[in-house]
Design a protein around this motif. Structure first.
Motif, PDB file in Angstrom:
ATOM      1  N   ASP A 177       0.838  -1.193   0.000  1.00 18.89           N
ATOM      2  CA  ASP A 177       0.000   0.000   0.000  1.00 18.89           C
ATOM      3  C   ASP A 177       0.876   1.248   0.000  1.00 18.89           C
ATOM      4  O   ASP A 177       1.634   1.473   0.953  1.00 18.89           O
ATOM      5  N   PRO A 178       0.797   2.085  -1.051  1.00 22.47           N
ATOM      6  CA  PRO A 178       1.635   3.290  -1.095  1.00 22.47           C
ATOM      7  C   PRO A 178       1.319   4.272   0.024  1.00 22.47           C
ATOM      8  O   PRO A 178       2.144   5.126   0.344  1.00 22.47           O
ATOM      9  N   GLU A 179       0.135   4.168   0.624  1.00 22.95           N
ATOM     10  CA  GLU A 179      -0.221   5.062   1.723  1.00 22.95           C
ATOM     11  C   GLU A 179       0.691   4.858   2.921  1.00 22.95           C
ATOM     12  O   GLU A 179       0.783   5.723   3.799  1.00 22.95           O
ATOM     13  N   ALA A 180       1.382   3.727   2.974  1.00 22.47           N
ATOM     14  CA  ALA A 180       2.285   3.449   4.086  1.00 22.47           C
ATOM     15  C   ALA A 180       3.610   4.201   3.963  1.00 22.47           C
ATOM     16  O   ALA A 180       4.386   4.254   4.923  1.00 22.47           O
ATOM     17  N   LEU A 181       3.855   4.787   2.793  1.00 25.19           N
ATOM     18  CA  LEU A 181       5.111   5.485   2.563  1.00 25.19           C
ATOM     19  C   LEU A 181       5.044   6.929   3.035  1.00 25.19           C
ATOM     20  O   LEU A 181       4.011   7.588   2.915  1.00 25.19           O
ATOM     21  N   PRO A 182       6.153   7.465   3.529  1.00 25.31           N
ATOM     22  CA  PRO A 182       6.197   8.892   3.875  1.00 25.31           C
ATOM     23  C   PRO A 182       6.380   9.727   2.616  1.00 25.31           C
ATOM     24  O   PRO A 182       6.806   9.223   1.575  1.00 25.31           O
ATOM     25  N   GLU A 183       6.046  11.010   2.716  1.00 23.51           N
ATOM     26  CA  GLU A 183       6.373  11.921   1.618  1.00 23.51           C
ATOM     27  C   GLU A 183       7.875  12.206   1.675  1.00 23.51           C
ATOM     28  O   GLU A 183       8.452  12.218   2.748  1.00 23.51           O
ATOM     29  N   PRO A 184       8.571  12.412   0.538  1.00 19.40           N
ATOM     30  CA  PRO A 184       8.018  12.475  -0.824  1.00 19.40           C
ATOM     31  C   PRO A 184       7.952  11.122  -1.531  1.00 19.40           C
ATOM     32  O   PRO A 184       7.607  11.073  -2.706  1.00 19.40           O
ATOM     33  N   LEU A 185       8.297  10.028  -0.818  1.00 24.75           N
ATOM     34  CA  LEU A 185       8.284   8.725  -1.470  1.00 24.75           C
ATOM     35  C   LEU A 185       6.883   8.340  -1.942  1.00 24.75           C
ATOM     36  O   LEU A 185       6.721   7.737  -3.001  1.00 24.75           O
ATOM     37  N   LYS A 186       5.886   8.698  -1.165  1.00 29.36           N
ATOM     38  CA  LYS A 186       4.508   8.390  -1.550  1.00 29.36           C
ATOM     39  C   LYS A 186       4.163   9.071  -2.875  1.00 29.36           C
ATOM     40  O   LYS A 186       3.571   8.456  -3.769  1.00 29.36           O
ATOM     41  N   ALA A 187       4.530  10.336  -3.016  1.00 35.36           N
ATOM     42  CA  ALA A 187       4.238  11.065  -4.250  1.00 35.36           C
ATOM     43  C   ALA A 187       4.941  10.422  -5.443  1.00 35.36           C
ATOM     44  O   ALA A 187       4.369  10.323  -6.544  1.00 35.36           O
ATOM     45  N   ARG A 188       6.165   9.964  -5.239  1.00 39.84           N
ATOM     46  CA  ARG A 188       6.905   9.305  -6.321  1.00 39.84           C
ATOM     47  C   ARG A 188       6.259   7.968  -6.682  1.00 39.84           C
ATOM     48  O   ARG A 188       6.214   7.580  -7.847  1.00 39.84           O
TER      49      ARG A 188
END
Length: 202
Positions: free
Chosen positions: A167-178
């Motif tokens: 789930d990409p929601e588990a990533l912090p920004e800016p990794l989620k945006a990427r």
């Protein structure tokens, strides 16, 4: 509405690529679903069938599953930025390449090239099984060499995270945006030439 990452990251249909190539991309969010030994065997068998100079097959792969010592040794060599997301991957892999030919001890100038070809085979067989990979250069080669006592006759290659899409929601920004951004690729005219920096007529 949830974003379908597999569709978002898929290469454009007009590119005419084989489905394996069109669907391969490098996520940073992995689920905790384990990869079976049978699938890992298929993945590394695919690596073994890569082309190599004089069929030397110079590649070697250290493979660690989450919770194993090998995994911890590979993880230990990663830079903190990669540790932050790679910790979710159920499998970590370190590639190395033998720098000399076994038959005569002469330098093999294509060892890393051929190990890269084996790694590409690995990534494509993985995606055929619904498993993603993400190659990394952000790690300490010196630490990796020390952790595995890799002889001087071997060049350290790359680290790979491997697993099922998370789930990409588990990533912090800016990794989620990427993670949620469409893929970008250079145009063929930027790297396919008929003479230096003159695009080939394709």
């Amino acid at each position: 509405m949830a974003i379908d990452l597999e569709t978002l990251k898929h290469a454009p249909a007009e590119a005419g690529l084989h489905e394996l190539l069109a669907s391969r991309w490098s996520p940073r969010s992995f689920s905790d679903k384990k990869i079976s030994d049978a699938d890992l065997k298929k993945i590394f068998t695919a690596a073994s069938y890569a082309a190599s100079s004089t069929n030397e097959q110079p590649w070697r792969f250290f493979v660690g599953r989450h919770g194993e010592t090998t995994y911890d040794k590979i993880f230990d060599a990663l830079v903190p930025g990669n540790q932050g997301w790679a910790k979710s991957a159920p499998v970590l892999i370190l590639s190395v390449a033998k720098k000399t030919f076994a038959s005569n001890g002469n330098p093999n100038d294509y060892a890393l090239h051929d190990t890269g070809a084996a790694s590409a085979n690995m990534a494509l067989q993985a995606i055929a099984l619904g498993i993603h990979t993400h190659g990394m250069g952000g790690f300490s080669k010196e630490q990796a060499r020390a952790n595995f006592h890799v002889p001087d006759d071997y060049e350290i290659g790359a680290v790979w995270a491997m697993g099922y899409l998370g789930d990409p929601e588990a990533l912090p920004e800016p990794l989620k945006a990427r993670e949620l951004a469409p893929r970008q690729r250079k145009g063929l005219g930027e790297f396919v030439f008929e003479s230096w920096e003159t695009p080939a007529k394709l």
